[in-house]
Design an enzyme around this catalytic site. Structure first.
Site, mmCIF file in Angstrom:
data_model
loop_
_atom_site.group_PDB
_atom_site.id
_atom_site.type_symbol
_atom_site.label_atom_id
_atom_site.label_comp_id
_atom_site.label_asym_id
_atom_site.label_seq_id
_atom_site.Cartn_x
_atom_site.Cartn_y
_atom_site.Cartn_z
ATOM 1 N N LYS A 79 -6.885 -4.933 -3.116
ATOM 2 C CA LYS A 79 -7.780 -5.612 -1.902
ATOM 3 C C LYS A 79 -8.604 -4.494 -1.632
ATOM 4 C CE LYS A 79 -4.144 -4.269 1.376
ATOM 5 N NZ LYS A 79 -4.717 -3.374 1.971
ATOM 6 N N ASP A 86 0.680 -1.280 -0.107
ATOM 7 C CA ASP A 86 -0.109 0.053 -0.102
ATOM 8 C C ASP A 86 0.796 1.256 0.110
ATOM 9 O OD1 ASP A 86 -1.834 -2.131 0.145
ATOM 10 O OD2 ASP A 86 -2.637 -1.201 2.064
ATOM 11 N N CYS A 90 -2.144 -2.760 7.645
ATOM 12 C CA CYS A 90 -1.872 -3.447 6.388
ATOM 13 C C CYS A 90 -0.420 -4.394 6.354
ATOM 14 C CB CYS A 90 -2.095 -3.014 5.101
ATOM 15 S SG CYS A 90 -3.927 -2.250 5.145
ATOM 16 N N HIS A 138 -10.782 6.914 1.529
ATOM 17 C CA HIS A 138 -9.331 6.775 0.919
ATOM 18 C C HIS A 138 -9.266 5.748 -0.088
ATOM 19 C CE1 HIS A 138 -9.723 3.702 4.053
ATOM 20 N NE2 HIS A 138 -8.446 3.005 3.412
HETATM 21 C C1 VGL Z 1 -4.886 0.796 5.460
HETATM 22 C C2 VGL Z 1 -6.421 1.564 7.012
HETATM 23 C C3 VGL Z 1 -7.152 1.422 6.080
HETATM 24 C C4 VGL Z 1 -3.388 0.439 5.436
HETATM 25 C C5 VGL Z 1 -5.643 0.662 4.543
HETATM 26 O O1 VGL Z 1 -2.718 0.260 4.161
HETATM 27 O O2 VGL Z 1 -2.701 0.082 6.403
HETATM 28 N N1 VGL Z 1 -5.191 1.219 6.692
HETATM 29 N N2 VGL Z 1 -6.954 0.938 4.842
HETATM 30 ZN ZN ZN Z 2 -8.286 0.957 3.230
#
Ligand code: VGL
Ligand code: ZN
Length: 206
Positions: A106, A8, A151, A81
């Site tokens: 995802k 991510d 994540c 987001h």
């Molecule tokens: C994430 C919160 C919501 C991450 C993704 O990538 O850690 N955190 N969506």
């Molecule tokens: Zn997310």
């Protein structure tokens, strides 16, 4: 065979983004430098439809960062987001993606969040990452990216559960909450995960 899973590293998790991880951009030079140490590099990308149930905006009367029960699971409510196709969802331009052989998206199911790169939070559906890595002969999974306490942590936990040797690269990740990350590291260590610094990779390539 060693794989690096880059989790991510998207504009929304970097400074100026919708869910910016403090100091998140500090990982970028590290992530670019370490890639040569791996047989395989793959990435994950948080990729939510509009009105995703992990967004506070989808639950009138709630606030961002509040926790609710969602289909029997505890769910932190996030700011909107990583909307599919948005600039915020794009992988950061500052990262070298040339070596990345596959990208696993995802969080695409409206009803359930997905922190791990392997499964959604209810472990209902696989993303295919586990079988992909096994198919490539990978035994060791190194994790890096954002955010360390969400994540990255859940990806590492699932990697261990899937039977991979699992190593978190400490200076190639940053957390939303440092207290949360401290607990996450303890849990990973207890499960048999390792935590290293990128310097420890030196000399281990080839
Ligand atoms: C994430 C919160 C919501 C991450 C993704 O990538 O850690 N955190 N969506
Ligand atoms: Zn997310």
């Amino acid at each position: 065979m060693k794989a690096l899973v880059l989790i991510d590293i998207q504009n929304d998790f970097l400074p100026g983004g919708a869910l910016a991880v403090p100091d998140g951009d500090a990982i970028i030079p590290v992530v670019n430098q370490i890639q040569e140490c791996f047989d395989l590099v793959v990435a994950t990308q948080d990729w939510h439809p509009q009105e995703h149930k992990s967004f506070a905006s989808s639950h009138p009367g709630t606030k961002v960062f509040e926790t609710i029960q969602l289909n029997g699971l505890s769910q932190v409510l996030w700011p909107d987001h990583c909307l599919q196709g948005s600039y915020g969802a794009a992988l950061s331009d500052a990262v070298t993606w040339l070596k990345t052989e596959a990208i696993f998206r995802k969080g695409t199911d409206l009803e359930i969040d997905s922190y791990s790169g392997f499964y959604d939070n209810g472990h209902l559906k696989s993303t295919g990452l586990g079988n992909y890595l096994r198919g490539k002969g990978i035994k060791e999974v190194y994790v890096a990216g954002l955010a360390a306490d969400y994540c990255v942590f859940y990806t590492a936990k699932d990697a261990l559960a899937e039977g991979f040797s699992t190593i978190l690269i400490h200076d190639a990740t940053r957390a939303i909450s440092n207290e949360g990350f401290r607990k996450a590291k303890l849990e990973l260590s207890k499960m048999g995960g390792k935590i290293i610094r990128s310097d420890d990779l030196r000399g281990s390539n080839t």
